[in-house]
Write a protein that holds these residues in place. Structure first.
Motif, short mmCIF file in Angstrom:
data_model
loop_
_atom_site.label_atom_id
_atom_site.label_comp_id
_atom_site.label_asym_id
_atom_site.label_seq_id
_atom_site.Cartn_x
_atom_site.Cartn_y
_atom_site.Cartn_z
N TRP A 81 39.88 32.68 35.48
CA TRP A 81 40.50 34.00 35.60
C TRP A 81 39.50 35.05 35.18
N GLY A 120 41.02 33.86 43.00
CA GLY A 120 41.88 34.26 41.90
C GLY A 120 41.76 35.73 41.57
N PRO A 126 45.49 33.95 37.54
CA PRO A 126 44.70 32.82 37.05
C PRO A 126 44.82 31.68 38.05
#
Length: 337
Positions: A81, A120, A126
């Motif tokens: 992330w 992402g 995430p």
């Protein structure tokens, strides 16, 4: 979202056209040549393909990407992330469950870390990148079982199913559908969306051999894709049709986005998946990109087409996931009466 949409992307950029032509005369013959080893010594060929993942160790995701390793019985995964986005502990926003490509014999966390992190980031979510079991150690039934293990882990952590996306490229794109079908068969709640890049979803090579793109694809041939399934998955020379997602009823599946190149041999699989979606009344979009090489998204550092395609994935997910829609509603300017 309309129930069924086919979108033809604009003309390929000069860089993408050059890459297509170069790979057509270099990588395609090399991969076709390796098929000989795969047909005569499949276990050796699969083991060599597994080790190719080590060549990708130096690859790093974009600056600002955060990582967290996860271990499951028999396989690994990792969270990715961006530091400016919610991380995996913010379960209310949702997550992407990502399955990498590699024809079930290659690829993993290292080879797909940069691409997965970009996806992402585009979706502002995430992403759990799953290094599922592959040939020669893992059969397709083991691979699909690993996808369900990873999915159950998200549900057990408190992620709501409708806030989870199944996504993947090539073999992983087919796995995104296989995982959803397996979840339905296990009476698990279905994810909120499926996003597949050039999905490998039909293990019977006949459709790809008959498709004109078998001669036009810059990287892959029907023969190359047939080796892992016929030499690795087949039992006594027989492939179970149930292993191929295209042979299932898609009733109840969530909204779908499929991206593929117009010269790819896997256009045959993508079109078959789109037909299954249409037959089942599943909302879906099939985006066909001009002269796109297989999983051209991985070239986003140099290909504007790849960056545009990844942006399309992010826009699709933000449009269909409830958490994103709610955030947009909360941040939209209010008009006074």
């Amino acid at each position: 979202m309309e129930r069924s949409t086919v979108e033809l992307a604009s003309r390929a950029s000069l860089r993408l056209r050059l890459a297509h032509g170069l790979l057509r005369v270099t990588l395609r013959p090399a991969i076709d040549g390796l098929c000989v080893l795969g047909e005569w010594a499949p276990q050796r060929a699969f083991a060599l393909a597994n080790r190719a993942e080590l060549l990708a160790v130096p690859l790093r995701p974009a600056r600002g990407t955060r990582r967290r390793p996860v271990r499951f019985p028999g396989f690994r995964a990792e969270w990715l992330w961006h530091r400016d986005d919610p991380g995996p502990d913010d379960i209310e926003r949702g997550a992407i469950l990502y399955f990498h490509g590699g024809a079930f014999i290659a690829g993993g966390l290292h080879s797909h870390r940069r691409l997965a992190a970009r996806i992402g980031r585009s979706a502002r979510l995430p992403l759990l990148n799953v290094a599922y079991r592959q040939l020669p150690e893992g059969h397709i039934t083991d691979t699909v079982a690993d996808t369900l293990t990873a999915y159950r882990s998200l549900l057990d952590r408190g992620f709501r199913a409708e806030h989870i996306v199944f996504a993947g490229d090539s073999a992983g794109g087919g796995l995104a559908f296989a995982a959803a079908l397996a979840a339905r068969a296990a009476a698990l709640p279905l994810p909120g969306a499926i996003a597949a890049i050039a999905p490998f979803a039909d293990f019977d090579p006949a459709g790809k051999r008959a498709h004109p793109n078998d001669r036009r694809d810059a990287m892959l041939s029907a023969r190359a894709l047939a080796v892992p399934v016929q030499r690795g998955f087949a039992r006594d020379g027989v492939l179970d049709p149930a292993w191929s997602p295209v042979n299932h009823d898609f009733t109840g599946l969530p909204p779908v986005l499929i991206q593929v190149g117009n010269t790819e041999v896997l256009l045959a699989d993508s079109e078959a998946l789109a037909r299954r979606c249409a037959e089942a009344g599943v909302a879906h979009t099939l985006q066909i990109w001009d002269r796109a090489i297989h999983v051209f998204h991985a070239g986003a550092d140099v290909l504007p087409d790849a960056r545009a395609a990844i942006a399309e994935v992010g826009a699709f997910l933000r449009a269909v996931l409830p958490a994103h829609r709610q955030q947009l509603a909360e941040t939209a300017p209010r008009v006074r009466a």
